[in-house]
Motif scaffolding. Structure first.
Motif, PDB file in Angstrom:
ATOM      1  N   ARG A 290       0.920  -1.051  -0.037  1.00 46.96           N
ATOM      2  CA  ARG A 290       0.094   0.235   0.130  1.00 46.96           C
ATOM      3  C   ARG A 290       0.923   1.186  -0.090  1.00 46.96           C
ATOM      4  NH1 ARG A 290      -3.634  -1.598   5.142  1.00 46.96           N
ATOM      5  NH2 ARG A 290      -1.520  -1.985   5.818  1.00 46.96           N
ATOM      6  N   LEU A 291       0.174   2.549  -0.333  1.00 48.21           N
ATOM      7  CA  LEU A 291       1.099   3.679  -0.488  1.00 48.21           C
ATOM      8  C   LEU A 291       1.939   4.016   0.802  1.00 48.21           C
ATOM      9  CD1 LEU A 291       1.645   6.195  -2.013  1.00 48.21           C
ATOM     10  CD2 LEU A 291      -0.375   7.254  -1.137  1.00 48.21           C
ATOM     11  N   ASP A 292       1.191   3.916   1.905  1.00 45.78           N
ATOM     12  CA  ASP A 292       1.890   4.065   3.271  1.00 45.78           C
ATOM     13  C   ASP A 292       3.054   3.317   3.281  1.00 45.78           C
ATOM     14  OD1 ASP A 292       0.142   6.206   3.598  1.00 45.78           O
ATOM     15  OD2 ASP A 292      -0.959   5.150   5.329  1.00 45.78           O
ATOM     16  N   ASP A 293       3.015   2.076   3.124  1.00 43.94           N
ATOM     17  CA  ASP A 293       4.259   1.308   3.562  1.00 43.94           C
ATOM     18  C   ASP A 293       5.169   1.308   2.405  1.00 43.94           C
ATOM     19  OD1 ASP A 293       2.856  -0.267   5.694  1.00 43.94           O
ATOM     20  OD2 ASP A 293       1.783  -1.501   4.121  1.00 43.94           O
ATOM     21  N   LEU A 294       4.863   1.627   0.952  1.00 34.79           N
ATOM     22  CA  LEU A 294       5.886   2.001   0.173  1.00 34.79           C
ATOM     23  C   LEU A 294       6.721   3.404   0.473  1.00 34.79           C
ATOM     24  CD1 LEU A 294       6.886   1.155  -2.531  1.00 34.79           C
ATOM     25  CD2 LEU A 294       5.136   2.425  -3.776  1.00 34.79           C
ATOM     26  N   VAL A 295       5.939   4.188   0.940  1.00 26.68           N
ATOM     27  CA  VAL A 295       6.762   5.371   1.526  1.00 26.68           C
ATOM     28  C   VAL A 295       7.587   5.332   2.497  1.00 26.68           C
ATOM     29  CG1 VAL A 295       6.438   7.594   2.291  1.00 26.68           C
ATOM     30  CG2 VAL A 295       4.784   7.011   0.587  1.00 26.68           C
ATOM     31  N   ALA A 296       7.169   4.257   3.465  1.00 26.30           N
ATOM     32  CA  ALA A 296       7.831   3.953   4.684  1.00 26.30           C
ATOM     33  C   ALA A 296       9.155   3.257   4.272  1.00 26.30           C
ATOM     34  CB  ALA A 296       7.011   3.232   5.632  1.00 26.30           C
ATOM     35  N   ALA A 297       9.299   2.347   3.284  1.00 23.48           N
ATOM     36  CA  ALA A 297      10.311   1.574   2.646  1.00 23.48           C
ATOM     37  C   ALA A 297      10.980   2.465   2.141  1.00 23.48           C
ATOM     38  CB  ALA A 297       9.884   0.552   1.756  1.00 23.48           C
ATOM     39  N   GLY A 298      10.670   3.636   1.314  1.00 17.98           N
ATOM     40  CA  GLY A 298      11.324   4.449   0.607  1.00 17.98           C
ATOM     41  C   GLY A 298      12.304   5.551   1.565  1.00 17.98           C
ATOM     42  N   ASP A 299      11.489   5.894   2.671  1.00 15.09           N
ATOM     43  CA  ASP A 299      12.077   6.488   3.718  1.00 15.09           C
ATOM     44  C   ASP A 299      13.522   5.888   4.393  1.00 15.09           C
ATOM     45  OD1 ASP A 299      10.500   8.377   3.493  1.00 15.09           O
ATOM     46  OD2 ASP A 299       9.286   8.106   5.221  1.00 15.09           O
ATOM     47  N   PHE A 300      13.128   4.650   4.612  1.00 14.56           N
ATOM     48  CA  PHE A 300      14.294   3.710   5.148  1.00 14.56           C
ATOM     49  C   PHE A 300      15.431   3.546   4.122  1.00 14.56           C
ATOM     50  CE2 PHE A 300      16.364  -0.227   4.500  1.00 14.56           C
ATOM     51  CZ  PHE A 300      16.944  -0.355   5.859  1.00 14.56           C
ATOM     52  N   PHE A 301      15.211   3.417   2.911  1.00 17.72           N
ATOM     53  CA  PHE A 301      16.204   3.198   1.724  1.00 17.72           C
ATOM     54  C   PHE A 301      17.157   4.637   1.662  1.00 17.72           C
ATOM     55  CE2 PHE A 301      13.799  -0.337  -0.133  1.00 17.72           C
ATOM     56  CZ  PHE A 301      14.799  -1.297   0.111  1.00 17.72           C
ATOM     57  N   VAL A 302      16.370   5.956   1.902  1.00 18.47           N
ATOM     58  CA  VAL A 302      17.017   6.915   1.618  1.00 18.47           C
ATOM     59  C   VAL A 302      17.692   7.501   3.091  1.00 18.47           C
ATOM     60  CG1 VAL A 302      15.914   7.625  -0.462  1.00 18.47           C
ATOM     61  CG2 VAL A 302      15.212   8.407   1.854  1.00 18.47           C
ATOM     62  N   THR A 303      17.355   6.878   4.263  1.00 19.71           N
ATOM     63  CA  THR A 303      17.903   7.426   5.467  1.00 19.71           C
ATOM     64  C   THR A 303      18.910   6.312   6.125  1.00 19.71           C
ATOM     65  OG1 THR A 303      15.781   8.643   5.879  1.00 19.71           O
ATOM     66  CG2 THR A 303      16.914   7.962   7.739  1.00 19.71           C
ATOM     67  N   GLY A 304      18.328   5.092   6.217  1.00 21.31           N
ATOM     68  CA  GLY A 304      19.213   4.226   7.176  1.00 21.31           C
ATOM     69  C   GLY A 304      19.152   4.476   8.215  1.00 21.31           C
ATOM     70  N   GLU A 305      20.330   4.605   9.032  1.00 22.10           N
ATOM     71  CA  GLU A 305      20.579   4.990  10.374  1.00 22.10           C
ATOM     72  C   GLU A 305      21.565   6.316  10.752  1.00 22.10           C
ATOM     73  OE1 GLU A 305      21.801   1.768  12.790  1.00 22.10           O
ATOM     74  OE2 GLU A 305      19.745   1.031  12.956  1.00 22.10           O
ATOM     75  N   GLU A 306      21.300   7.158   9.495  1.00 22.46           N
ATOM     76  CA  GLU A 306      22.302   8.276   9.221  1.00 22.46           C
ATOM     77  C   GLU A 306      21.948   9.334  10.458  1.00 22.46           C
ATOM     78  OE1 GLU A 306      23.196  10.258   5.764  1.00 22.46           O
ATOM     79  OE2 GLU A 306      23.555   8.467   4.718  1.00 22.46           O
ATOM     80  N   PRO A 307      20.790   9.506  10.707  1.00 20.84           N
ATOM     81  CA  PRO A 307      20.422  10.596  11.800  1.00 20.84           C
ATOM     82  C   PRO A 307      20.993  10.270  13.197  1.00 20.84           C
ATOM     83  CG  PRO A 307      18.551  10.227  10.525  1.00 20.84           C
ATOM     84  CD  PRO A 307      19.526   9.110  10.097  1.00 20.84           C
ATOM     85  N   LEU A 308      21.227   8.987  13.462  1.00 24.39           N
ATOM     86  CA  LEU A 308      21.872   8.409  14.894  1.00 24.39           C
ATOM     87  C   LEU A 308      23.236   8.207  14.557  1.00 24.39           C
ATOM     88  CD1 LEU A 308      19.284   5.865  15.718  1.00 24.39           C
ATOM     89  CD2 LEU A 308      19.566   7.904  16.452  1.00 24.39           C
ATOM     90  N   GLY A 309      23.855   8.733  13.421  1.00 23.74           N
ATOM     91  CA  GLY A 309      25.208   8.700  13.299  1.00 23.74           C
ATOM     92  C   GLY A 309      25.908   7.244  13.017  1.00 23.74           C
ATOM     93  N   ARG A 310      24.768   6.270  12.472  1.00 25.41           N
ATOM     94  CA  ARG A 310      25.080   4.832  12.484  1.00 25.41           C
ATOM     95  C   ARG A 310      25.099   4.473  10.989  1.00 25.41           C
ATOM     96  NH1 ARG A 310      21.057   2.797  17.168  1.00 25.41           N
ATOM     97  NH2 ARG A 310      21.850   4.062  18.754  1.00 25.41           N
ATOM     98  N   ALA A 311      24.234   3.122  10.535  1.00 24.48           N
ATOM     99  CA  ALA A 311      24.505   2.943   9.079  1.00 24.48           C
ATOM    100  C   ALA A 311      23.878   3.965   8.294  1.00 24.48           C
ATOM    101  CB  ALA A 311      23.486   1.569   9.084  1.00 24.48           C
ATOM    102  N   PRO A 312      24.832   4.106   7.227  1.00 22.36           N
ATOM    103  CA  PRO A 312      24.423   5.196   6.170  1.00 22.36           C
ATOM    104  C   PRO A 312      23.306   4.746   5.427  1.00 22.36           C
ATOM    105  CG  PRO A 312      26.356   3.886   5.507  1.00 22.36           C
ATOM    106  CD  PRO A 312      26.258   3.639   6.832  1.00 22.36           C
ATOM    107  N   ALA A 313      22.668   5.678   4.593  1.00 25.75           N
ATOM    108  CA  ALA A 313      21.506   5.240   3.758  1.00 25.75           C
ATOM    109  C   ALA A 313      21.979   4.226   2.786  1.00 25.75           C
ATOM    110  CB  ALA A 313      20.931   6.590   3.148  1.00 25.75           C
ATOM    111  N   LEU A 314      20.977   3.526   2.377  1.00 18.82           N
ATOM    112  CA  LEU A 314      21.502   2.431   1.109  1.00 18.82           C
ATOM    113  C   LEU A 314      21.406   3.379  -0.232  1.00 18.82           C
ATOM    114  CD1 LEU A 314      19.584  -0.586   2.624  1.00 18.82           C
ATOM    115  CD2 LEU A 314      21.926  -0.239   2.577  1.00 18.82           C
ATOM    116  N   THR A 315      20.564   4.133  -0.495  1.00 20.19           N
ATOM    117  CA  THR A 315      20.323   4.904  -1.732  1.00 20.19           C
ATOM    118  C   THR A 315      20.210   6.231  -1.476  1.00 20.19           C
ATOM    119  OG1 THR A 315      19.413   4.465  -3.970  1.00 20.19           O
ATOM    120  CG2 THR A 315      18.078   4.075  -1.999  1.00 20.19           C
TER     121      THR A 315
END
Length: 257
Positions: free
Chosen positions: A86-111
């Motif tokens: 669904r749209l919300d789930d697809l957006v959440a997956a996209g947010d993950f792919f472009v964010t990773g854990e960078e705001p926490l200074g951890r794993a960088p974004a995947l794309t």
């Protein structure tokens, strides 16, 4: 698995660590989920028990190696998810792919957003293309959980301004006091999603101290739980949540456009 085949769709997303609805990671009735495996045309799609086979275009699809496994790259994976989510789930997956854990200074974004745009353009005439076009403008760098994404989308649906994501609050000496999940810095209104982990004793005590420090700096915090931040919850609960945020914003000077 033949070298011409690779993991794709939800299976690739799980391997990359993306947040997906439960039904795509473990099938509750069977204790497992079917595996998505693809081949590039003109090869035939895989046909095996427990495997959902696909054929994908070599012009659209990027395949890489991840821990010794052949998988679609993050941007291609996100594009193929448009046929499942669904749209919300697809957006959440996209947010993950472009964010990773960078705001926490951890794993960088995947794309990156640019790579998602390129994938959306490549998959522009495929099943799911309409959902990709709807989702792409909503993807953001910053969310650290799908719940944060869902809350943001519900706020936008309600006509509220878009909040800042994982906003750093610092005191007068520049020391970090807190990173707020979603924030309206001009009004000093923050929104925090609190999962069950916040009920642990040490976390509970730390949260109280953190909240007091934020209030000392003039912030007011709207606290949310899974009942507020779920796609499938009662719409009345969602309205209560957005109305609560709107009320706090109006109390602090925000006026609807």
């Amino acid at each position: 698995m033949p070298s011409s085949q690779f993991f794709s769709h939800a299976t690739a997303a799980v391997l990359w660590g993306a947040p997906l609805p439960y039904r795509y990671s473990v099938a509750p009735a069977e204790g497992r989920a079917d595996i998505h495996v693809s081949a590039l045309r003109p090869d035939s799609r895989p046909r095996l028990d427990g495997v959902i086979g696909h054929t994908l275009s070599p012009k659209r699809t990027r395949v890489v190696e991840l821990n010794g496994l052949r998988v679609t790259d993050p941007a291609s994976t996100w594009a193929t998810l448009s046929t499942l989510l669904r749209l919300d789930d697809l957006v959440a997956a996209g947010d993950f792919f472009v964010t990773g854990e960078e705001p926490l200074g951890r794993a960088p974004a995947l794309t990156t957003l640019d790579e998602l745009r390129a994938a959306q353009a490549r998959y522009g005439r495929t099943p799911g293309a309409t959902r990709l076009r709807e989702a792409l403008p909503l993807v953001r760098f910053g969310p650290l959980s799908p719940q944060e994404t869902v809350v943001r989308l519900r706020l936008l649906d309600a006509g509220l301004p878009e909040p800042q994501l994982n906003w750093d609050v610092r005191n007068e000496w520049g020391e970090l006091v807190a990173m707020i999940d979603l924030a309206y810095p001009d009004q000093l209104v923050g929104i925090e999603y609190e999962g069950d982990g916040h009920r642990q004793r040490e976390r509970f005590r730390a949260d109280i101290h953190r909240r007091e420090r934020l209030e000392d700096l003039g912030w007011t915090i709207v606290r949310l739980t899974a009942d507020d931040a779920s796609i499938d919850r009662d719409p009345r609960r969602v309205r209560e949540m957005t109305n609560r945020v709107a009320r706090r914003l109006r109390e602090r000077g925000w006026t609807p456009a």
